[in-house]
Design an enzyme around this catalytic site. Sequence first.
Site, PDB file in Angstrom:
ATOM      1  N   ARG A 210       0.891  -1.159   0.000  1.00  0.00           N
ATOM      2  CA  ARG A 210       0.000   0.000   0.000  1.00  0.00           C
ATOM      3  C   ARG A 210       0.927   1.205   0.000  1.00  0.00           C
ATOM      4  NH1 ARG A 210      -1.313   3.876   4.074  1.00  0.00           N
ATOM      5  NH2 ARG A 210      -3.353   4.842   3.773  1.00  0.00           N
ATOM      6  N   ASP A 212       1.327   4.655   0.975  1.00  0.00           N
ATOM      7  CA  ASP A 212       0.711   5.694   1.798  1.00  0.00           C
ATOM      8  C   ASP A 212       0.910   7.062   1.148  1.00  0.00           C
ATOM      9  OD1 ASP A 212      -0.331   6.600   4.529  1.00  0.00           O
ATOM     10  OD2 ASP A 212       1.557   7.703   4.416  1.00  0.00           O
ATOM     11  N   GLU A 248      -2.649   4.923  -2.118  1.00  0.00           N
ATOM     12  CA  GLU A 248      -3.658   5.667  -1.362  1.00  0.00           C
ATOM     13  C   GLU A 248      -3.823   7.055  -1.973  1.00  0.00           C
ATOM     14  OE1 GLU A 248      -4.872   7.941   2.669  1.00  0.00           O
ATOM     15  OE2 GLU A 248      -2.830   7.940   1.895  1.00  0.00           O
ATOM     16  N   ARG A 352     -10.974  -5.154   0.535  1.00  0.00           N
ATOM     17  CA  ARG A 352     -10.206  -5.178   1.786  1.00  0.00           C
ATOM     18  C   ARG A 352     -11.176  -5.073   2.959  1.00  0.00           C
ATOM     19  NH1 ARG A 352      -6.166  -0.363   2.452  1.00  0.00           N
ATOM     20  NH2 ARG A 352      -8.132   0.754   2.738  1.00  0.00           N
TER      21      ARG A 352
HETATM   22  C1  AAO Z   1      -0.023  13.861  13.108  1.00  0.00           C
HETATM   23  C2  AAO Z   1      -0.847  14.963  13.741  1.00  0.00           C
HETATM   24  C3  AAO Z   1      -0.667  16.256  12.985  1.00  0.00           C
HETATM   25  C4  AAO Z   1       0.807  16.631  12.928  1.00  0.00           C
HETATM   26  C5  AAO Z   1       1.577  15.489  12.289  1.00  0.00           C
HETATM   27  C6  AAO Z   1       3.080  15.715  12.246  1.00  0.00           C
HETATM   28  O1  AAO Z   1      -2.218  14.560  13.755  1.00  0.00           O
HETATM   29  O2  AAO Z   1      -1.401  17.284  13.648  1.00  0.00           O
HETATM   30  O3  AAO Z   1       0.989  17.785  12.161  1.00  0.00           O
HETATM   31  O4  AAO Z   1       1.324  14.279  13.036  1.00  0.00           O
HETATM   32  O5  AAO Z   1       3.565  15.910  13.524  1.00  0.00           O
HETATM   33  C7  AAO Z   1      -1.753   9.890  10.068  1.00  0.00           C
HETATM   34  C8  AAO Z   1      -2.764  10.737  10.821  1.00  0.00           C
HETATM   35  C9  AAO Z   1      -2.294  12.169  10.987  1.00  0.00           C
HETATM   36  C10 AAO Z   1      -0.905  12.203  11.604  1.00  0.00           C
HETATM   37  C11 AAO Z   1       0.012  11.467  10.624  1.00  0.00           C
HETATM   38  C12 AAO Z   1       1.468  11.449  11.068  1.00  0.00           C
HETATM   39  O6  AAO Z   1      -3.998  10.680  10.130  1.00  0.00           O
HETATM   40  O7  AAO Z   1      -3.217  12.826  11.871  1.00  0.00           O
HETATM   41  O8  AAO Z   1      -0.481  13.557  11.780  1.00  0.00           O
HETATM   42  O9  AAO Z   1      -0.435  10.079  10.563  1.00  0.00           O
HETATM   43  O10 AAO Z   1       1.593  10.917  12.336  1.00  0.00           O
HETATM   44  C13 AAO Z   1      -4.802  13.430   3.664  1.00  0.00           C
HETATM   45  C14 AAO Z   1      -3.841  12.649   2.788  1.00  0.00           C
HETATM   46  C15 AAO Z   1      -3.859  11.164   3.047  1.00  0.00           C
HETATM   47  C16 AAO Z   1      -3.767  10.851   4.542  1.00  0.00           C
HETATM   48  C17 AAO Z   1      -4.922  11.585   5.225  1.00  0.00           C
HETATM   49  C18 AAO Z   1      -4.936  11.335   6.730  1.00  0.00           C
HETATM   50  O11 AAO Z   1      -4.109  12.909   1.416  1.00  0.00           O
HETATM   51  O12 AAO Z   1      -2.751  10.596   2.387  1.00  0.00           O
HETATM   52  O13 AAO Z   1      -4.770  12.992   5.005  1.00  0.00           O
HETATM   53  N1  AAO Z   1      -3.771   9.404   4.806  1.00  0.00           N
HETATM   54  C19 AAO Z   1      -2.488   8.665   5.030  1.00  0.00           C
HETATM   55  C20 AAO Z   1      -2.608   7.655   6.149  1.00  0.00           C
HETATM   56  C21 AAO Z   1      -2.744   8.356   7.478  1.00  0.00           C
HETATM   57  C22 AAO Z   1      -1.464   9.141   7.775  1.00  0.00           C
HETATM   58  C23 AAO Z   1      -0.835   9.714   6.572  1.00  0.00           C
HETATM   59  C24 AAO Z   1      -1.329   9.525   5.294  1.00  0.00           C
HETATM   60  C25 AAO Z   1       0.468  10.367   6.725  1.00  0.00           C
HETATM   61  O14 AAO Z   1      -3.659   6.761   5.881  1.00  0.00           O
HETATM   62  O15 AAO Z   1      -3.020   7.460   8.536  1.00  0.00           O
HETATM   63  O16 AAO Z   1      -1.767  10.238   8.681  1.00  0.00           O
HETATM   64  O17 AAO Z   1       1.436   9.305   6.610  1.00  0.00           O
HETATM   65  C26 AAO Z   1      -8.960  16.114   1.914  1.00  0.00           C
HETATM   66  C27 AAO Z   1      -7.990  15.590   0.898  1.00  0.00           C
HETATM   67  C28 AAO Z   1      -7.308  14.328   1.355  1.00  0.00           C
HETATM   68  C29 AAO Z   1      -6.726  14.530   2.734  1.00  0.00           C
HETATM   69  C30 AAO Z   1      -7.871  14.964   3.681  1.00  0.00           C
HETATM   70  C31 AAO Z   1      -7.400  15.125   5.117  1.00  0.00           C
HETATM   71  O18 AAO Z   1     -10.095  15.241   1.989  1.00  0.00           O
HETATM   72  O19 AAO Z   1      -8.686  15.291  -0.291  1.00  0.00           O
HETATM   73  O20 AAO Z   1      -6.285  14.010   0.453  1.00  0.00           O
HETATM   74  O21 AAO Z   1      -6.143  13.301   3.190  1.00  0.00           O
HETATM   75  O22 AAO Z   1      -8.389  16.187   3.204  1.00  0.00           O
HETATM   76  O23 AAO Z   1      -6.533  16.200   5.202  1.00  0.00           O
HETATM   77  C32 AAO Z   1     -14.186  15.879   2.361  1.00  0.00           C
HETATM   78  C33 AAO Z   1     -13.527  16.049   1.021  1.00  0.00           C
HETATM   79  C34 AAO Z   1     -12.201  15.311   0.984  1.00  0.00           C
HETATM   80  C35 AAO Z   1     -11.355  15.885   2.059  1.00  0.00           C
HETATM   81  C36 AAO Z   1     -12.087  15.641   3.355  1.00  0.00           C
HETATM   82  C37 AAO Z   1     -11.346  16.122   4.558  1.00  0.00           C
HETATM   83  O24 AAO Z   1     -14.540  14.514   2.595  1.00  0.00           O
HETATM   84  O25 AAO Z   1     -14.372  15.532   0.032  1.00  0.00           O
HETATM   85  O26 AAO Z   1     -11.551  15.421  -0.251  1.00  0.00           O
HETATM   86  O27 AAO Z   1     -13.338  16.314   3.358  1.00  0.00           O
HETATM   87  O28 AAO Z   1     -11.199  17.524   4.480  1.00  0.00           O
END
Ligand code: AAO
Length: 511
Positions: A210, A212, A248, A352
């Site tokens: 996967r 990420d 992803e 999945r």
């Molecule tokens: C943590 C803390 C942060 C800190 C950071 C660094 O929470 O405050 O700044 O550490 O110190 C995971 C957690 C995060 C965490 C991170 C690192 O979820 O909270 O941060 O580990 O420890 C985006 C990405 C997508 C990502 C998702 C969570 O595009 O790749 O955010 N997923 C993967 C993993 C996830 C992981 C990471 C990536 C990082 O699965 O577990 O994070 O490795 C929009 C965008 C999306 C975006 C979302 C959220 O979505 O389109 O691309 O995803 O926003 O930001 C509607 C809209 C939709 C929108 C959504 C949310 O539904 O239609 O498009 O609203 O606004």
Amino acid sequence: MRFLLLLSALGLCWAQYSPHTKDGRTSMVHLFEWRWVDIAKECERYLGPKGFGGVQVSPPNENIVIHNPSRPWWERYQPISYKICTRSGNEDEFRDMVKRCNNVGVRIYVDAVINHMCGAGGGAGTSSTCGSYYNAHNRDFPAVPYSGWDFNDGKCHTGDGEIHNYNDAYQVRDCRLVSLLDLALEKDYVRTKVADYLNHLIDIGVAGFRLDAAKHMWPGDIKAVLDKLHDLNETWFPAGSKPFIFQEVIDLGGEAISSSEYFGNGRVTEFKYGAKLGTVIRKWNGEKMAYLKNWGEGWGFMPSDRALVFVDNHDNQRGHGAGGASILTFWDARLYKMAVGFMLAHPYGFTRVMSSFRWDRNFQNGKDVNDWMGPPNNNGVIKEVTINPDTTCGNGWVCEHRWRQIRNMVDFRNVVDGQPFVNWWDNGSNQVAFGRGNRGFIVFNNDDWALSTTLQTGLPAGTYCDVISGDKIDGNCTGIKIQVSGDGRAHFSISNSAEDPFIAIHAESKL
Ligand code: AAO
């Protein structure tokens, strides 16, 4: 084109769309935050015998250790090095798991965090799962090694270096996602370090990855990394097998980046799937199950053979990522089982199943303030997955994949593999049914009144066990029995207050 056809005819084509599951196994399960020793046991005692194709495992490489909040699950998405050394176990345990799972026909897919390292505010020191030194301020990761040259900071033009606007593809790829130090994957040195890590895992015997945060990497940079990858380990895979790739990419529409940009590299997560299915099963926005007749591409989803689908994932089951409030999870068990049942019965995509841990959900002003909570643990050490006498899991592990309804639908999908979607029926509302060739048939009642009707199942005559209310054991049904007559028709009654208001029968549940 002819050349490509020739290549695929010879079996030499890039097989990054194929999950390389064993004979007729058609689903994977995400064992979120499990220890390697527990996954090895689960492959042998459960996943192998029950026909699961593979396991998505949490990131196996060294990550930052966060104490405030205390050991959140998301610390594993902040790499410090590519040593196989996390709360889930060390490299010996990882190798043992891969071997034992492969030996019982269950593949391992690694969650590969290659877009970034830890957060910019991660400080300096050795607060990491293997004790490797790092300095986030200088962007120094000597255990890889990466230095300041290996990050994208110069390329990002947002001033503070962060992604602010998802309508700007350059920002999304060149700036930092939630402050995570963004690797310069345009550099051959960085590509090589990432490929070395993935090749190490391939040589151990994993079947794929996967990727990420793939949306935050340029598709061409991903391709350059994939071009450096080894073929899969010939102990378990045919010579020339390429790793399975699923990226992803969150594409719900309306942003600069679309899933299709990534099809050349492998499959892509279809986030519309769970968001829409949750809306339909919850009956929000005037949606009804009758509209599922043309589910799949007909709903504007990507092509089936490019899609990786799921009802919920580790992010959106707790309000991270995307999908919003419609996402169904184990917290809404009755509706969740219907959604997962529908997904596993329907031919669209590679499926999945999610397997979660429980946490102290605590909503304040509509937000779960405990969405960070890590897996069941003793002072930070992940707890064993214990198995109760009734085959469910203990110690706070939910194990949705062991719920009878879900486990039996994983089997259903294997039994009907390759069969066409046929015999659709609906009542114009939330009672629907469909078959898969002459091998399986499923009926749902998500209306507020009883279902009682005779339907064409397409199945041969006989008595079938419903695999939702029970099992076929020793030539008998422990749940509901369905009689299919010589013309393929059968009568179904499903109360709207049934514990599980759906019925599924298939070729191997016949008495
Ligand atoms: C943590 C803390 C942060 C800190 C950071 C660094 O929470 O405050 O700044 O550490 O110190 C995971 C957690 C995060 C965490 C991170 C690192 O979820 O909270 O941060 O580990 O420890 C985006 C990405 C997508 C990502 C998702 C969570 O595009 O790749 O955010 N997923 C993967 C993993 C996830 C992981 C990471 C990536 C990082 O699965 O577990 O994070 O490795 C929009 C965008 C999306 C975006 C979302 C959220 O979505 O389109 O691309 O995803 O926003 O930001 C509607 C809209 C939709 C929108 C959504 C949310 O539904 O239609 O498009 O609203 O606004």
